[in-house]
Design a protein around this motif. Structure first.
Motif, PDB file in Angstrom:
ATOM      1  N   UNK A  70      38.854  44.202  42.704  1.00 38.42           N
ATOM      2  CA  UNK A  70      40.170  43.572  42.715  1.00 38.42           C
ATOM      3  C   UNK A  70      40.950  44.038  41.488  1.00 38.42           C
ATOM      4  N   UNK A  71      42.066  44.661  41.724  1.00 32.87           N
ATOM      5  CA  UNK A  71      42.975  44.984  40.626  1.00 32.87           C
ATOM      6  C   UNK A  71      43.783  43.732  40.298  1.00 32.87           C
ATOM      7  N   UNK A 102      40.699  53.376  40.352  1.00 33.67           N
ATOM      8  CA  UNK A 102      40.658  51.949  40.667  1.00 33.67           C
ATOM      9  C   UNK A 102      40.207  51.701  42.100  1.00 33.67           C
ATOM     10  N   UNK A 103      40.826  52.343  43.085  1.00 33.16           N
ATOM     11  CA  UNK A 103      40.480  52.187  44.501  1.00 33.16           C
ATOM     12  C   UNK A 103      40.215  50.727  44.870  1.00 33.16           C
ATOM     13  N   UNK A 104      41.218  49.862  44.746  1.00 30.72           N
ATOM     14  CA  UNK A 104      40.970  48.431  44.952  1.00 30.72           C
ATOM     15  C   UNK A 104      40.846  48.047  46.417  1.00 30.72           C
ATOM     16  N   UNK A 119      47.818  50.391  50.205  1.00 35.11           N
ATOM     17  CA  UNK A 119      46.906  50.164  51.322  1.00 35.11           C
ATOM     18  C   UNK A 119      45.914  49.049  51.119  1.00 35.11           C
ATOM     19  N   UNK A 120      45.819  48.498  49.917  1.00 34.88           N
ATOM     20  CA  UNK A 120      44.910  47.381  49.666  1.00 34.88           C
ATOM     21  C   UNK A 120      45.539  46.078  50.136  1.00 34.88           C
ATOM     22  N   UNK A 142      51.149  40.427  53.069  1.00 29.51           N
ATOM     23  CA  UNK A 142      50.791  39.927  51.737  1.00 29.51           C
ATOM     24  C   UNK A 142      50.647  38.414  51.750  1.00 29.51           C
ATOM     25  N   UNK A 143      49.779  37.904  50.891  1.00 33.93           N
ATOM     26  CA  UNK A 143      49.573  36.465  50.734  1.00 33.93           C
ATOM     27  C   UNK A 143      50.389  35.970  49.550  1.00 33.93           C
TER      28      UNK A 143
END
Length: 248
Positions: A70-71, A102-104, A119-120, A142-143
């Motif tokens: 998670x970023x 990072x690749x979150x 894309x996360x 998105x939340x």
């Protein structure tokens, strides 16, 4: 001001720390001084309650578990402390902006435009204390953290077992594992923390203060800069909050 005597030794993990905070009752553990005079005070129990709700959101919405990255793209802020505590309680790897590769799986941010093409999964955090929803247009899917967190339970439900050998915090300077995440306990004092420090250092500093039974008065970067230029205001704040400057 001494809040509590120093604990008997290192706190092994964030789960233990949150359990202590939850049992703490009404003692102030985090007091936030934000911009424009905003002041928010959280007792240990309230801080743990916010973290518990957030743990439930992360686990139920995103299957957060060891291996999840998670970023957390947030400034020094009391809400940043809540989100990182929750992520660590779920065994997640928290990655701060600037870390290589990072690749979150999930991004938690107050600036969704920075991540619209990543894309996360996206969680958008409103920083003002009284915000009940995000004041802007949310990206599709998105939340809205301000409204979503409040719908989750006050007690942590099922949560995966934390792997102590997994990375807990990744920054441009390196990584810290869950096993060594909580620093040596502080002295049980109420400490003024300058919000201009690097986010990672500030967060780990908070963990150390709480591990020792202490309390934090945390300032935003702008407030910290103003206090540095106004010795009388700084003295009033320290007196009002019964806090002290960090030692050393």
């Amino acid at each position: 001001m001494q809040i509590a005597p120093r604990s008997g030794g290192p706190v092994p993990d964030v789960a233990t720390l949150l359990a202590r905070l939850a049992a703490d009752g009404g003692q102030p553990r985090l007091t936030w001084y934000g911009d424009d005079g905003e002041r928010v005070e959280l007792s240990g129990a309230v801080l743990a309650n916010w973290a518990s709700k957030t743990v439930n959101l992360l686990v139920e919405e995103f299957d957060a578990a060891p291996g999840t990255r998670i970023v957390v793209d947030l400034p020094v802020h009391w809400r940043t402390a809540v989100w990182t505590l929750a992520a660590w309680r779920a065994g997640v790897t928290v990655v701060l902006p600037g870390a290589e590769g990072a690749y979150p799986d999930v991004v938690v941010t107050d600036s969704p435009d920075r991540w619209s093409d990543d894309g996360a999964d996206l969680v958008v955090v409103s920083l003002p204390a009284l915000a009940r929803r995000y004041d802007g247009e949310l990206p599709s899917g998105a939340i809205d953290a301000a409204s979503a967190v409040m719908t989750y339970g006050d007690a942590i439900g099922w949560v995966p077992e934390v792997d102590p050998d997994q990375e807990a915090l990744v920054t441009a300077a390196g990584a810290v594992g869950h096993k060594g995440l909580v620093p040596e306990p502080g002295e049980g004092a109420r400490v003024l923390v300058d919000g201009r420090g690097p986010v990672a250092e500030v967060l780990r500093g908070l963990l150390g203060v709480w591990a020792g039974g202490g309390s934090v008065v945390l300032t935003s970067p702008a407030t910290a800069a103003e206090l540095e230029q106004d010795e009388a205001r700084l003295a009033r704040l320290l007196s009002t909050e019964q806090a002290q400057l960090p030692q050393g």
